[in-house]
Design a protein around this motif. Sequence first.
Motif, PDB file in Angstrom:
ATOM      1  N   GLU A 124       0.833  -1.206   0.000  1.00  0.00           N
ATOM      2  CA  GLU A 124       0.000   0.000   0.000  1.00  0.00           C
ATOM      3  C   GLU A 124       0.872   1.261   0.000  1.00  0.00           C
ATOM      4  OE1 GLU A 124      -2.397  -0.637   3.447  1.00  0.00           O
ATOM      5  OE2 GLU A 124      -3.980  -1.677   2.316  1.00  0.00           O
ATOM      6  N   LYS A 125       1.972   1.211   0.743  1.00  0.00           N
ATOM      7  CA  LYS A 125       2.905   2.339   0.766  1.00  0.00           C
ATOM      8  C   LYS A 125       3.532   2.530  -0.611  1.00  0.00           C
ATOM      9  CE  LYS A 125       7.115   3.995   3.064  1.00  0.00           C
ATOM     10  NZ  LYS A 125       8.153   3.687   4.084  1.00  0.00           N
ATOM     11  N   ALA A 182       0.983   4.031  -2.933  1.00  0.00           N
ATOM     12  CA  ALA A 182       0.759   5.445  -2.621  1.00  0.00           C
ATOM     13  C   ALA A 182       1.886   6.317  -3.195  1.00  0.00           C
ATOM     14  CB  ALA A 182       0.653   5.636  -1.110  1.00  0.00           C
ATOM     15  N   ILE A 188       1.332   6.676  -6.889  1.00  0.00           N
ATOM     16  CA  ILE A 188       0.282   7.654  -7.205  1.00  0.00           C
ATOM     17  C   ILE A 188       0.837   9.072  -7.127  1.00  0.00           C
ATOM     18  CG2 ILE A 188      -1.918   8.638  -6.451  1.00  0.00           C
ATOM     19  CD1 ILE A 188      -2.149   5.952  -7.860  1.00  0.00           C
ATOM     20  N   GLN A 189       1.653   9.347  -6.121  1.00  0.00           N
ATOM     21  CA  GLN A 189       2.237  10.677  -5.995  1.00  0.00           C
ATOM     22  C   GLN A 189       3.144  10.999  -7.177  1.00  0.00           C
ATOM     23  OE1 GLN A 189       1.386  12.997  -3.745  1.00  0.00           O
ATOM     24  NE2 GLN A 189      -0.109  11.476  -3.060  1.00  0.00           N
ATOM     25  N   TRP A 199       0.063  -5.543  -7.988  1.00  0.00           N
ATOM     26  CA  TRP A 199      -0.832  -4.665  -7.230  1.00  0.00           C
ATOM     27  C   TRP A 199      -2.277  -5.121  -7.329  1.00  0.00           C
ATOM     28  CZ3 TRP A 199       1.807   0.410  -9.324  1.00  0.00           C
ATOM     29  CH2 TRP A 199       2.981   0.636  -8.596  1.00  0.00           C
ATOM     30  N   GLN A 225      -8.305   1.884  -4.726  1.00  0.00           N
ATOM     31  CA  GLN A 225      -7.120   1.321  -5.374  1.00  0.00           C
ATOM     32  C   GLN A 225      -7.511   0.512  -6.607  1.00  0.00           C
ATOM     33  OE1 GLN A 225      -5.777  -0.867  -1.982  1.00  0.00           O
ATOM     34  NE2 GLN A 225      -4.463   0.772  -1.204  1.00  0.00           N
ATOM     35  N   ILE A 237      -7.187  10.256  -9.852  1.00  0.00           N
ATOM     36  CA  ILE A 237      -6.169  10.298  -8.797  1.00  0.00           C
ATOM     37  C   ILE A 237      -6.060  11.672  -8.158  1.00  0.00           C
ATOM     38  CG2 ILE A 237      -4.856   8.458  -9.889  1.00  0.00           C
ATOM     39  CD1 ILE A 237      -2.833  10.558 -10.787  1.00  0.00           C
TER      40      ILE A 237
END
Length: 233
Positions: free
Chosen positions: A58-59, A62, A65-66, A107, A116, A226
């Motif tokens: 999950e990290k 994330a 996504i950034q 993923w 997600q 997003i």
Amino acid sequence: MNKWLGIPDTKAVDFNISFWSGLSSGLISGLVTGIIAGIAIWIIQEKVQGSQAKKETEKEFAIFIQKLKQKFLLSNELIMSYDGSEYLPQNARSVLEFINEQPLSYWEEKLDENQQKEILRSINTLLNVEIEFKHISNSLNIKIIDLLVKSKGPHFLKQYSTVFYALINDADNTFVKDWFGRQLSLNDNQIDELREQQNEFTDLITQYKDSRSLLLSSSDALKTLITNPNTSI
């Protein structure tokens, strides 16, 4: 009389039976208990490790996504190319290149939150559109090269192909001369002649433009998703 135990033989037999029976029972009981305890510990360890692995995934997602958001913030200026599949805005090309480097299948298997999954579905939609866009672009590339070889000869094919794609994507004569005038010394008549040559394969050009438009709209849909997590697509 058993000289070792100091008891009659009959009682010694009973003692041996009782002793070994108790010992065997104890060993089996201990073994079963040990196995059960081992399984319980293994299950707990698996759950702990699974929980840690999920948090790491999950990290990782994330962070992806950034970084993807940053790709969308790049310039939307067109990148000139003789390959139709690469004649795209800078941000769209960067997004596609970045996404194609990621472990998407992993993923999809590990992540289970609705948001997600929705993002991954949007990414897969974009990549499927890209596959079709590349297929159409490759067909058009071949047609354009063949046409230019016949009309312009084998020289400056990449430059002329790039001009051709600029015209397909509605560039005007001023734009073409500003970009390619020094290399090709094109005047308005020559540019108009290239534009008219699109009539050689209008259906394929229409497919290309429609596919390219769908690619960019799919990219915009992912960007919206997003950037605005509450938006459903």
